[in-house]
Design an enzyme around this catalytic site. Structure first.
Site, short mmCIF file in Angstrom:
data_model
loop_
_atom_site.label_atom_id
_atom_site.label_comp_id
_atom_site.label_asym_id
_atom_site.label_seq_id
_atom_site.Cartn_x
_atom_site.Cartn_y
_atom_site.Cartn_z
N GLU A 177 0.83 -1.21 0.00
CA GLU A 177 0.00 0.00 0.00
C GLU A 177 0.87 1.26 0.00
O GLU A 177 1.10 1.87 1.04
CB GLU A 177 -0.95 0.03 1.21
CG GLU A 177 -1.90 1.22 1.16
CD GLU A 177 -2.78 1.35 2.39
OE1 GLU A 177 -3.73 2.16 2.35
OE2 GLU A 177 -2.53 0.67 3.40
N LYS A 214 -2.76 -2.05 -2.91
CA LYS A 214 -3.80 -1.16 -2.38
C LYS A 214 -3.38 0.26 -2.70
O LYS A 214 -2.38 0.76 -2.19
CB LYS A 214 -3.99 -1.36 -0.88
CG LYS A 214 -5.10 -0.48 -0.31
CD LYS A 214 -5.52 -0.88 1.10
CE LYS A 214 -6.60 0.05 1.62
NZ LYS A 214 -7.12 -0.37 2.94
#
Length: 298
Positions: A177, A214
């Protein structure tokens, strides 16, 4: 190795991933939004107890099942906790059909070159071993990007992939992420650099290795489609990043192949003072909206 059924679900099934991984720094804000002011607790232990009550209320609600919520990201203490006398990961998978992940990062370093790298994780291996024993499928770790700085973004991507390798060595699915902040003054340029740096990291992965990504919903719809379609990517999920649920869903629906992985946008209408019926109705509405944006594309 992660359960093959879990891997298949988060890789292929329609739905979204709920982010219930608020840590020490973000928990007071999440509790305040829920209707619990800081004056209601006098210690960190009490704060986390109240947060666990909120998460328990969410994951036991009728709408929180694998038919639409295909996975959820947990805070470490939530992973170690219990719901209805069972470990949280076991309850999620066996009772709700939801695949459990755990957040592993320990927060961010001070900004340098327009980005904030993750702090060292000296206890990572111990956490990963515990996660495997508890039946967790994968992990998530967040770093942030504020400026379109080539050197900084390259360092972000490099760190994400390096730690991702350690996670994969334990048989877990890493969710990388590298978040481009939605208030970045040059968000689109930062996203262009990030896409290139992620592709370099993906191309270098060994045969058969996959990661999940993500990412912040991009300024240009379908900008991350080359990553969605990359052979080393199991799934690309999108964070809400501070957008309201309505705006996040509007943006998400314009991006083919992206599914939601929302935190604040999922929880924004939930209040401690609600009756169970009111709470369940509000959560179901949020689940339906995020699910629709994840599967019905414009």
């Amino acid at each position: 190795m992660a359960d093959a059924r879990m891997v298949a679900q988060v890789t292929n099934n329609p739905g979204f991933i709920a982010a219930l991984d608020q840590s020490g720094g973000s928990t007071p804000g999440a509790l305040k939004l829920y209707g619990v002011p800081e004056s209601d607790y006098g210690s960190q232990a009490e704060m986390f107890r109240l947060m666990h009550e909120m998460r328990t209320r969410i994951i036991t609600a009728p709408a929180f099942t694998g038919s639409k919520v295909i996975g959820t990201i947990l805070f470490e203490q939530t992973m170690d906790g219990q719901v209805e006398g069972r470990s949280v990961p076991s309850f999620l998978w066996e009772e709700r059909g939801v695949v459990p992940f755990v957040k592993v990062d320990k927060g961010l370093e001070a900004e340098s070159n327009g980005v904030s790298l993750m702090k060292p994780m000296p206890e990572l291996d111990a956490l990963l071993e515990r996660a495997v024993k508890l039946g967790v499928a994968g992990t998530k770790m967040r770093s942030t990007i504020r400026l379109a700085d080539q050197q900084g973004i390259a360092a972000i991507a490099r760190q994400q992939f390096e730690i991702g390798e350690k996670i994969a060595a334990h048989g877990l699915i890493p969710i990388l992420e590298p978040e481009v902040l939605i208030k970045s003054p040059d968000k689109a340029d930062a996203e262009a650099i990030l896409r290139d740096e992620i592709k370099k990291g993906l191309d270098a992965l060994p045969e058969g290795r996959q990661v999940m990504l993500k990412l912040t919903i991009p300024e240009q719809p379908d900008f991350y489609l080359p990553l969605v379609e990359h052979a080393r990517v199991a799934r690309v999920v999108a964070l809400s990043g501070g957008y309201t649920r309505h705006e996040a869903c509007e943006r998400l629906a314009r991006n083919h192949g992206l599914i939601g992985s929302f935190s604040r946008a999922l929880l924004e209408d939930l209040r401690r003072s609600m009756s169970d019926d009111e709470f369940n109705v509000a959560l179901e509405a949020a689940v339906e909206e995020i699910y629709a944006a994840s599967v019905d594309k414009h």
